[in-house]
Design an enzyme around this catalytic site. Structure first.
Site, PDB file in Angstrom:
ATOM      1  CE  LYS A  60      -3.920   2.370   0.926  1.00  0.00           C
ATOM      2  NZ  LYS A  60      -4.675   2.102   2.165  1.00  0.00           N
ATOM      3  CB  VAL A  61       2.725   3.004  -2.309  1.00  0.00           C
ATOM      4  CG1 VAL A  61       3.613   1.804  -2.025  1.00  0.00           C
ATOM      5  CG2 VAL A  61       2.059   2.863  -3.674  1.00  0.00           C
ATOM      6  CB  SER A  62       1.570   8.012  -1.327  1.00  0.00           C
ATOM      7  OG  SER A  62       1.622   8.036   0.078  1.00  0.00           O
ATOM      8  CB  THR A 116      -1.492  11.208  -2.057  1.00  0.00           C
ATOM      9  OG1 THR A 116      -1.056   9.965  -2.614  1.00  0.00           O
ATOM     10  CG2 THR A 116      -2.424  11.902  -3.045  1.00  0.00           C
ATOM     11  CB  ALA A 117      -1.192  13.958   2.617  1.00  0.00           C
ATOM     12  CG  HIS A 160      -4.339   7.503   8.285  1.00  0.00           C
ATOM     13  ND1 HIS A 160      -4.661   6.900   7.093  1.00  0.00           N
ATOM     14  CD2 HIS A 160      -2.992   7.380   8.409  1.00  0.00           C
ATOM     15  CE1 HIS A 160      -3.557   6.423   6.532  1.00  0.00           C
ATOM     16  NE2 HIS A 160      -2.539   6.708   7.299  1.00  0.00           N
TER      17      HIS A 160
END
Length: 288
Positions: A60-62, A116-117, A160
């Site tokens: 799980k990655v950005s 991504t944030a 989150h």
């Protein structure tokens, strides 16, 4: 690694409720006939780094890291986080900045420079913070709100469950990166992706995608099955917050990105590349 390699696959994702909810059925042997898998839990900054170093089969990655890893990893069409009303927030403490311009030259904590944030934050700041922010400090996401509260940084970019808990720290929302993105583009917001090593081969990656979809379906059909597992990894999170977290981040795009999901990702990476923030990359397709 050959496509005929039949050893258990490695899968790395966060201990956050949306991920533990989505993958519970598959990783706990509730789906006969699915690929064998071993799990490791890690924060997004760790998984992004592992992908860039080529460590691991499934991660799980950005979405922001995709341009750096696409030669070795393929985007899977399911299992990730993409949606509406679920963007990262910029938070400040009482007495702090009350407008984007107030962050000019200030110190901001972020969860990962490849997240991504942070990519969305950079696009937002380029539009709305004259001269840009000052120092950027990378902290584990769980440490960002305390740092803002205690005055160690001027603002924090949070992800989150912080969307539901920031007021308990005496913080206030300065900006919502999801609102900014949706307003300026009309697309849903891409956050986290599941990627698989290309050398596993198309047949095996397709089996993985089918396992993920089956795991999502199982989770939706019987939410109680994963409840104990989700709360154990959520640690001290209030069960109601965990439920809200799952409800926000697990949606139709988790099961299948579809045309609109892939278009949103292309829009994000295209806009970021045009701004010089990531390398240019070919448009995505459901297969890649």
């Amino acid at each position: 690694m050959s496509s005929t390699d039949d050893r258990p696959l490695t899968l790395t994702y966060s201990p956050c409720p949306n991920d533990t909810f989505v993958f519970h059925a598959w990783t706990h042997g509730l789906l006969p006939g699915t690929p064998d898998v071993t799990v490791d839990y890690a924060d997004i900054d760790v998984t992004n780094g592992r992908a860039e170093r080529g460590e691991g089969d499934l991660l799980k990655v950005s979405y922001a890291v995709l341009p750096y890893v696409r030669d070795e990893y393929a985007l899977l069409p399911c299992g990730g986080a993409l949606g509406r009303g679920c963007g990262p927030l910029v938070l400040t403490a009482e007495g702090g900045a009350t407008s984007p311009a107030g962050l000019a030259g200030r110190t901001v904590a972020v969860p990962s420079e490849r997240s991504t944030a942070y990519l969305l934050f950079r696009l937002w700041a380029a539009d709305l913070v004259p001269g840009g922010v000052g120092e950027v400090v990378v902290l584990p996401f769980a440490e960002i709100m305390p740092a803002v509260r205690d005055g160690r940084v001027d603002a924090g970019l949070v992800i989150h469950e912080a969307r539901f808990t920031f007021q308990a720290y005496g913080l206030r929302r300065l900006a919502d990166m999801g609102e900014y993105w949706e307003t300026t583009t009309g697309h849903p917001i891409p956050l986290g992706a599941i990627v698989g090593r290309r050398s596993l081969g198309g047949e095996r990656l397709a089996a993985v995608a089918e396992a993920i979809r089956s795991s999502v379906d199982h989770a939706w059909a019987d939410p109680s099955a994963s409840r104990k597992h989700v709360l154990a990894h959520a640690q001290e999170m209030d069960p109601a917050v965990a439920d809200a977290h799952i409800g926000l981040y697990v949606n139709e795009y988790t099961r299948d990105l579809g045309v609109s999901g892939h278009a949103a990702i292309d829009a994000l990476l295209g806009r970021a590349a045009a701004a010089g923030l990531v390398p240019a990359t070919a448009p995505l397709s459901p297969a890649g």
